[in-house]
Design an enzyme around this catalytic site. Structure first.
Site, PDB file in Angstrom:
ATOM      1  CE  LYS A 144      -3.881  -2.258   2.145  1.00  0.00           C
ATOM      2  NZ  LYS A 144      -4.480  -2.789   3.327  1.00  0.00           N
TER       3      LYS A 144
ATOM      4  CD  GLN B  56      -3.411  -4.244   6.538  1.00  0.00           C
ATOM      5  OE1 GLN B  56      -3.010  -3.313   5.757  1.00  0.00           O
ATOM      6  NE2 GLN B  56      -3.785  -5.422   6.131  1.00  0.00           N
TER       7      GLN B  56
ATOM      8  CG  ASP C 149      -9.544   0.007   4.794  1.00  0.00           C
ATOM      9  OD1 ASP C 149      -9.275  -0.234   3.468  1.00  0.00           O
ATOM     10  OD2 ASP C 149      -8.945  -0.670   5.470  1.00  0.00           O
TER      11      ASP C 149
END
Ligand code: NAP
Length: 286
Positions: free
Chosen positions: A53, A97, A120
């Site tokens: 990422k 994460q 997200d």
């Protein structure tokens, strides 16, 4: 019939290339998009995802702020870190994460991220807005799947879409985005009876379960679009999806491979959401 391949890697590359001028315009105007990524602990798979990422951001000029915290980080410390990033105007997106170490309440942490930095799309507010058909950020994986359907010009409206899996991260938002695009949607899960009878009705079948070869050729309607979200490891350590690719590709009309399908699109949509967040901030500041 041999299915045509939905090439997620190529679509991801084209989508990222399309973001570059938007990032340049934002940067020139003093609003360089910034994504903060928090990794807690030493999970090797998570470390790889985070590295990918960060690299994807850097490749197109998004500023990435990577924070690596020890596995024993307390909830209070992590919440304080998220709060600092919420207040930092150079940060447009925050990503924690997953999975987090067991002593940390993932949902509580996600709810602490400012919903307008939740790139997200996992904050309850964003999930709720998606449910209402007015998403602020679309959850990255389902958003990527919708772009894959768009890329093949598939007429989603009126089709029967079957989603395998009902997680908050993939299955549920996937179903909501398909519904918003006027598909008739069925959601199946581990308690669903006679899965094959349901999947055989699917014009679009999205598999997001995490079981290798769950979807076999006899479960697929001839000509259907099959999108494989699943990521599993073969005994040899290779990446594989939920769909028996070799067998299903002789029945389906379109199929996405693993690797090279949904995976690259998921990261790409994270970049898209971050750029959109920065564009909103710029507009608000104007
Ligand atoms: P998850 O939270 O474990 O959810 C799995 C879902 O599959 C659950 O809803 C479960 O049903 C359902 N399920 C389990 N066994 C089933 C069966 N035999 N038949 C039908 N449904 C069944 O996983 P997730 O986070 O949604 O992720 C799903 C998969 O996608 C995983 O392999 C994950 O690694 C992958 N993934 C890939 C990407 C990417 O970018 N490529 C991104 C995210 C996730 P219940 O609710 O009844 O337990």
């Amino acid at each position: 019939m041999t299915a045509r391949i939905i090439d997620g890697k190529a679509l991801a590359a084209a989508t990222r290339a399309g973001l570059v001028p938007r990032v340049q315009a934002l940067t020139a105007a003093g609003h360089q998009p910034g994504l903060a990524v928090i990794l807690v602990g030493d999970d090797p798979a998570s470390a790889v995802y985070v590295r990918n990422k960060v690299k994807a951001c850097e490749d197109i000029g998004i500023r990435s702020l990577m924070t690596r915290l020890p596995a024993e980080t307390t909830e209070a410390d992590l919440l304080a870190h998220v709060a600092r990033l919420n207040a930092d105007t150079s940060v447009h997106g925050i990503l924690v994460q997953l999975p987090l170490p067991r002593h940390l309440d993932a949902q509580k942490i996600l709810e602490t991220i400012a919903f307008d930095k939740d790139v997200d799309g996992l904050h309850a507010t964003n999930a709720g807005l998606t449910l209402m058909g007015t998403p602020h950020f679309r959850s990255c994986t389902p958003y990527g799947v919708m772009k894959m359907l768009e890329s093949i010009g598939y007429p989603v409206a009126g089709c029967h879409a079957v989603v395998l899996g009902r997680s908050n991260m993939v299955g549920k938002p996937m179903a909501m985005l398909l519904l918003a695009a006027n598909a008739t949607v069925t959601i199946a899960h581990s308690k669903t009876r006679d899965l094959g009878a349901i999947t055989r009705q699917a014009d679009v079948l999205v598999a997001a379960v995490g079981r290798r070869n769950l979807v076999t050729a006899d479960m697929v309607k001839p000509g259907a679009v099959v999108i494989d979200v699943g990521t599993n490891r073969t005994p040899e350590g290779k990446l594989a999806g939920d769909v028996d690719f070799e067998a299903v590709k002789s029945v389906a009309g379109w199929i996405s491979p693993v690797p090279g399908g949904v995976g690259p699109m998921t990261i790409t949509m994270l970049l898209v959401n971050t750029v959109e967040a920065a564009e909103r901030r710029r507009q608000a500041a104007a």
